[in-house]
Every structure is written in structure tokens, then in C-alpha cells.
Design a protein around this motif. Structure first.
Motif, PDB file in Angstrom:
ATOM      1  N   GLU A  54     -11.954 -23.050  17.232  1.00  0.00           N
ATOM      2  CA  GLU A  54     -11.762 -24.051  16.180  1.00  0.00           C
ATOM      3  C   GLU A  54     -11.430 -25.374  16.852  1.00  0.00           C
ATOM      4  N   PRO A  55     -12.284 -26.402  16.725  1.00  0.00           N
ATOM      5  CA  PRO A  55     -11.927 -27.710  17.265  1.00  0.00           C
ATOM      6  C   PRO A  55     -10.822 -28.343  16.430  1.00  0.00           C
ATOM      7  N   ILE A  56      -9.989 -29.140  17.070  1.00  0.00           N
ATOM      8  CA  ILE A  56      -8.911 -29.814  16.341  1.00  0.00           C
ATOM      9  C   ILE A  56      -9.356 -31.226  15.947  1.00  0.00           C
ATOM     10  N   ASP A  57      -8.678 -31.797  14.971  1.00  0.00           N
ATOM     11  CA  ASP A  57      -9.025 -33.148  14.510  1.00  0.00           C
ATOM     12  C   ASP A  57      -8.295 -34.230  15.291  1.00  0.00           C
ATOM     13  N   SER A  58      -7.071 -33.940  15.725  1.00  0.00           N
ATOM     14  CA  SER A  58      -6.363 -34.881  16.595  1.00  0.00           C
ATOM     15  C   SER A  58      -5.261 -34.134  17.325  1.00  0.00           C
ATOM     16  N   GLY A  59      -4.719 -34.819  18.334  1.00  0.00           N
ATOM     17  CA  GLY A  59      -3.745 -34.188  19.207  1.00  0.00           C
ATOM     18  C   GLY A  59      -4.410 -33.720  20.494  1.00  0.00           C
ATOM     19  N   THR A  60      -3.658 -33.019  21.326  1.00  0.00           N
ATOM     20  CA  THR A  60      -4.199 -32.539  22.600  1.00  0.00           C
ATOM     21  C   THR A  60      -3.798 -31.084  22.830  1.00  0.00           C
ATOM     22  N   ILE A  61      -4.704 -30.353  23.482  1.00  0.00           N
ATOM     23  CA  ILE A  61      -4.419 -28.996  23.943  1.00  0.00           C
ATOM     24  C   ILE A  61      -4.823 -28.939  25.409  1.00  0.00           C
ATOM     25  N   THR A  62      -3.917 -28.465  26.248  1.00  0.00           N
ATOM     26  CA  THR A  62      -4.241 -28.323  27.670  1.00  0.00           C
ATOM     27  C   THR A  62      -4.030 -26.882  28.105  1.00  0.00           C
ATOM     28  N   LEU A  63      -4.873 -26.453  29.037  1.00  0.00           N
ATOM     29  CA  LEU A  63      -4.749 -25.143  29.663  1.00  0.00           C
ATOM     30  C   LEU A  63      -4.595 -25.365  31.155  1.00  0.00           C
ATOM     31  N   ASP A  64      -3.476 -24.911  31.682  1.00  0.00           N
ATOM     32  CA  ASP A  64      -3.205 -25.076  33.112  1.00  0.00           C
ATOM     33  C   ASP A  64      -3.323 -26.547  33.524  1.00  0.00           C
ATOM     34  N   GLY A  65      -2.852 -27.435  32.651  1.00  0.00           N
ATOM     35  CA  GLY A  65      -2.829 -28.864  32.935  1.00  0.00           C
ATOM     36  C   GLY A  65      -4.112 -29.611  32.636  1.00  0.00           C
ATOM     37  N   ALA A  83     -13.767 -18.420  29.846  1.00  0.00           N
ATOM     38  CA  ALA A  83     -13.636 -17.318  30.799  1.00  0.00           C
ATOM     39  C   ALA A  83     -12.173 -17.130  31.209  1.00  0.00           C
ATOM     40  N   ASP A  84     -11.383 -18.196  31.137  1.00  0.00           N
ATOM     41  CA  ASP A  84      -9.961 -18.138  31.504  1.00  0.00           C
ATOM     42  C   ASP A  84      -9.067 -17.731  30.338  1.00  0.00           C
ATOM     43  N   VAL A  85      -9.636 -17.686  29.128  1.00  0.00           N
ATOM     44  CA  VAL A  85      -8.849 -17.387  27.926  1.00  0.00           C
ATOM     45  C   VAL A  85      -9.440 -16.152  27.259  1.00  0.00           C
ATOM     46  N   GLY A  86      -8.807 -15.009  27.474  1.00  0.00           N
ATOM     47  CA  GLY A  86      -9.283 -13.780  26.847  1.00  0.00           C
ATOM     48  C   GLY A  86      -8.949 -13.783  25.368  1.00  0.00           C
ATOM     49  N   MET A  87      -9.850 -13.254  24.541  1.00  0.00           N
ATOM     50  CA  MET A  87      -9.637 -13.255  23.087  1.00  0.00           C
ATOM     51  C   MET A  87      -9.923 -11.861  22.538  1.00  0.00           C
ATOM     52  N   VAL A  88      -8.981 -11.348  21.783  1.00  0.00           N
ATOM     53  CA  VAL A  88      -9.152 -10.063  21.112  1.00  0.00           C
ATOM     54  C   VAL A  88      -9.051 -10.319  19.612  1.00  0.00           C
ATOM     55  N   PHE A  89     -10.112  -9.960  18.899  1.00  0.00           N
ATOM     56  CA  PHE A  89     -10.236 -10.303  17.482  1.00  0.00           C
ATOM     57  C   PHE A  89      -9.816  -9.139  16.591  1.00  0.00           C
ATOM     58  N   GLN A  90      -9.587  -9.462  15.336  1.00  0.00           N
ATOM     59  CA  GLN A  90      -9.273  -8.458  14.330  1.00  0.00           C
ATOM     60  C   GLN A  90     -10.399  -7.435  14.210  1.00  0.00           C
ATOM     61  N   ALA A  91     -11.647  -7.912  14.289  1.00  0.00           N
ATOM     62  CA  ALA A  91     -12.803  -7.057  13.992  1.00  0.00           C
ATOM     63  C   ALA A  91     -13.529  -6.540  15.235  1.00  0.00           C
ATOM     64  N   PRO A 146      -8.549 -13.229  32.808  1.00  0.00           N
ATOM     65  CA  PRO A 146      -8.103 -14.452  32.139  1.00  0.00           C
ATOM     66  C   PRO A 146      -6.698 -14.874  32.563  1.00  0.00           C
ATOM     67  N   LYS A 147      -6.430 -16.167  32.399  1.00  0.00           N
ATOM     68  CA  LYS A 147      -5.086 -16.696  32.655  1.00  0.00           C
ATOM     69  C   LYS A 147      -4.163 -16.424  31.468  1.00  0.00           C
ATOM     70  N   MET A 152       1.421 -10.511  31.838  1.00  0.00           N
ATOM     71  CA  MET A 152       0.278 -11.240  31.283  1.00  0.00           C
ATOM     72  C   MET A 152       0.776 -12.285  30.285  1.00  0.00           C
ATOM     73  N   THR A 153       0.275 -13.509  30.399  1.00  0.00           N
ATOM     74  CA  THR A 153       0.577 -14.547  29.415  1.00  0.00           C
ATOM     75  C   THR A 153      -0.173 -14.222  28.128  1.00  0.00           C
ATOM     76  N   MET A 154       0.543 -14.156  27.001  1.00  0.00           N
ATOM     77  CA  MET A 154      -0.060 -13.694  25.758  1.00  0.00           C
ATOM     78  C   MET A 154       0.412 -14.533  24.572  1.00  0.00           C
ATOM     79  N   VAL A 155      -0.544 -14.839  23.696  1.00  0.00           N
ATOM     80  CA  VAL A 155      -0.232 -15.400  22.383  1.00  0.00           C
ATOM     81  C   VAL A 155      -0.753 -14.398  21.370  1.00  0.00           C
ATOM     82  N   VAL A 156       0.144 -13.865  20.554  1.00  0.00           N
ATOM     83  CA  VAL A 156      -0.205 -12.757  19.666  1.00  0.00           C
ATOM     84  C   VAL A 156       0.106 -13.137  18.220  1.00  0.00           C
ATOM     85  N   VAL A 157      -0.929 -13.191  17.401  1.00  0.00           N
ATOM     86  CA  VAL A 157      -0.755 -13.346  15.961  1.00  0.00           C
ATOM     87  C   VAL A 157      -0.739 -11.946  15.372  1.00  0.00           C
TER      88      VAL A 157
END
Length: 257
Positions: free
Chosen positions: A66-77, A92-100, A170-171, A202-207
Motif C-alpha cells: 500500500e503506497p502512502i499519501d505523505s510521510g516517510t517510511i525507511t527500512l534499514d535507514g 526481498a528484505d521484507v518477508g510477508m505472511v498473509f491471512q490467505a 528477510p531483515k 527475528m524482527t517481526m511486525v504482527v497484526v
């Protein structure tokens, strides 16, 4: 940041993911409002909140699904690239595991796990297969390697999806409600794999809606409502002493006393 007692081996380090003043709209709907958060290297951040609060959208902005409309997102700087090869490298550096699950239905389990490293990183087939079997063993489905996804249970498919993401080395790993499509008896087999990843650093963001996992594996809980981060704290503090009325109300409805 204090880690929970159950994840003693994770060494939390420098910021790996940073979101600053992030805004996201779907038409006139302001789905992410003034989002500021960082995820340190080795940290497990669990994002919770009611349906429609922006949790999944937040997760999907971190690899620019999802692209953002404003602001900044950085990965490893580095700022997230807008498109092209740089974006492919970032993903390739950001692994994603989906609901489906999102496995390729016409490819075997082994082919699903080897495809990314071979196509995106140029790993030779033999090396990719050796690593894939190691990862499938790690998540407990090595004996399913030659089956098609449809021949597996939902819990097995999700564990294959985790192995597929890990194959890219992934990082950071993003999990977008990884257990919500599973039957209740399959949920723990996926959460156990995720807990072991957390313990390994492992660095993880979990919803997730799984509060037991949040208590057990998170270093930090972020509570969202109506597109905003309302509150964030270590799990023990959040679940026993929530500060905001909105979090108290949410927890009173989902936690049995």
C-alpha cells in the motif's frame, strides 16, 4: 524497550523500520493518521485493535503493498523505493505472511519455497532446494514437500508460507492476521512457529487478534483505533494497566476474566 520475560533471547537493537508522520487515504477515508513508530532490530511488535482500525493497512505500507499519501517510511535507514528493481530488492528484505496463504496452487510445496530465491536472488536450484528443505523441517512440514498446497491443511499451508518468506532471508517479517483464516485447532501450530522465530531474534511486525501470542512473544504492543496509534506499551503493562479508555473498552470485550 523492555522485552517480555518469555522472549529472553531476542537482542533488541537499532531501528530497522521507521514510519514518520505517515498518512494514508482510501478516497475520503483517512485510514492512517499521523503514524509514528519504529521497530528495532530483533524486536517483535504486535499490532492489535478493532476491525477497521488500520492495522492491516499499516502492515502493508511497510513493504509498499500500500503506497502512502505523505510521510516517510525507511527500512534499514533507506527510504522505501517507489517502483522498479529497487522496490523488488526491498521486498526481498521484507518477508510477508498473509491471512490467505497466497501460495502458488499449481506448484508443489518445495517449488513454492524455492521460487523466490532462484528467481529474485539467482540461487542455484540444488542450493535453493537444500535450504527449502531445512526451512520446511524447521516449520514442521518437510514431509509435505512434494504435495500441492490444496493437499495440505490450512495450518500446514500457513507454515509453508512462513518458510517461503524465510527462504528470502528477510531483515524483517510482516504477519497480517496469519491465523484468522484457520480453524481453531490449527492456530497454535502456526503461533508456535512464530514464537520460535521471535525467540531466535527475528524482527517481526504482527497484526493479530491472538492476545495470548501478544502476551507471550511481543516486546511491545501497539493498539490502534480509527487509523491512529492510541497506545503502545510492553505486553504486561498494556494488558494489566491500559492507559486509554479506548484500550480498556477493547480489552474488556475480548479478554475473559
Amino acid at each position: 524497550m523492555t522485552g517480555s520475560a518469555s522472549v529472553p533471547t531476542a537482542e533488541v537493537g537499532q531501528p530497522l523500520v521507521e514510519l514518520r508522520d505517515v498518512q494514508k487515504y482510501f478516497g475520503s477515508l483517512h485510514v492512517l493518521q499521523d503514524i509514528n513508530m519504529s521497530v528495532a532490530r530483533g524486536e517483535v511488535v504486535v499490532v492489535i485493535g478493532p476491525s477497521g482500525s488500520g492495522k492491516s493497512t499499516l502492515c502493508r505500507t511497510i513493504n509498499r503493498l500500500e503506497p502512502i499519501d505523505s510521510g516517510t517510511i525507511t527500512l534499514d535507514g533507506q527510504p522505501l523505493p517507489a517502483e522498479g528493481r529497487a522496490l523488488a530488492r526491498l521486498r526481498a528484505d521484507v518477508g510477508m505472511v498473509f491471512q490467505a496463504f497466497n501460495l502458488f496452487a499449481h506448484k508443489t510445496v518445495l517449488q513454492n519455497v524455492t521460487l523466490g530465491p532462484m528467481k529474485a536472488k539467482g540461487v542455484k536450484r540444488a542450493a535453493a532446494q537444500e535450504e527449502a528443505m531445512r526451512l520446511l523441517e524447521r516449520v514442521g512440514v518437510a514431509n509435505q514437500a512434494n504435495k500441492l498446497p490444496a493437499q495440505l491443511s490450512g495450518g500446514q499451508q500457513q507454515r509453508v508460507a512462513i518458510a517461503r518468506a524465510l527462504a528470502m532471508k528477510p531483515k524483517v517479517m510482516l504477519f497480517d492476521e496469519p491465523t484468522s483464516a484457520l480453524d481453531p485447532e490449527m492456530i497454535n501450530e502456526v503461533l508456535d512457529v512464530m514464537t520460535s522465530l521471535a525467540k531466535e531474534g527475528m524482527t517481526m511486525v504482527v497484526v493479530t487478534h491472538e492476545m495470548g501470542f501478544a502476551r507471550r512473544a511481543a516486546h511491545r504492543v501497539i493498539f490502534m483505533d480509527d487509523g491512529r496509534i492510541v497506545e503502545e506499551a510492553a505486553p504486561e503493562e498494556f494488558f494489566t494497566r491500559p492507559k486509554s479508555d479506548r484500550a480498556k473498552d477493547f480489552l474488556s470485550k475480548i479478554l475473559t476474566h
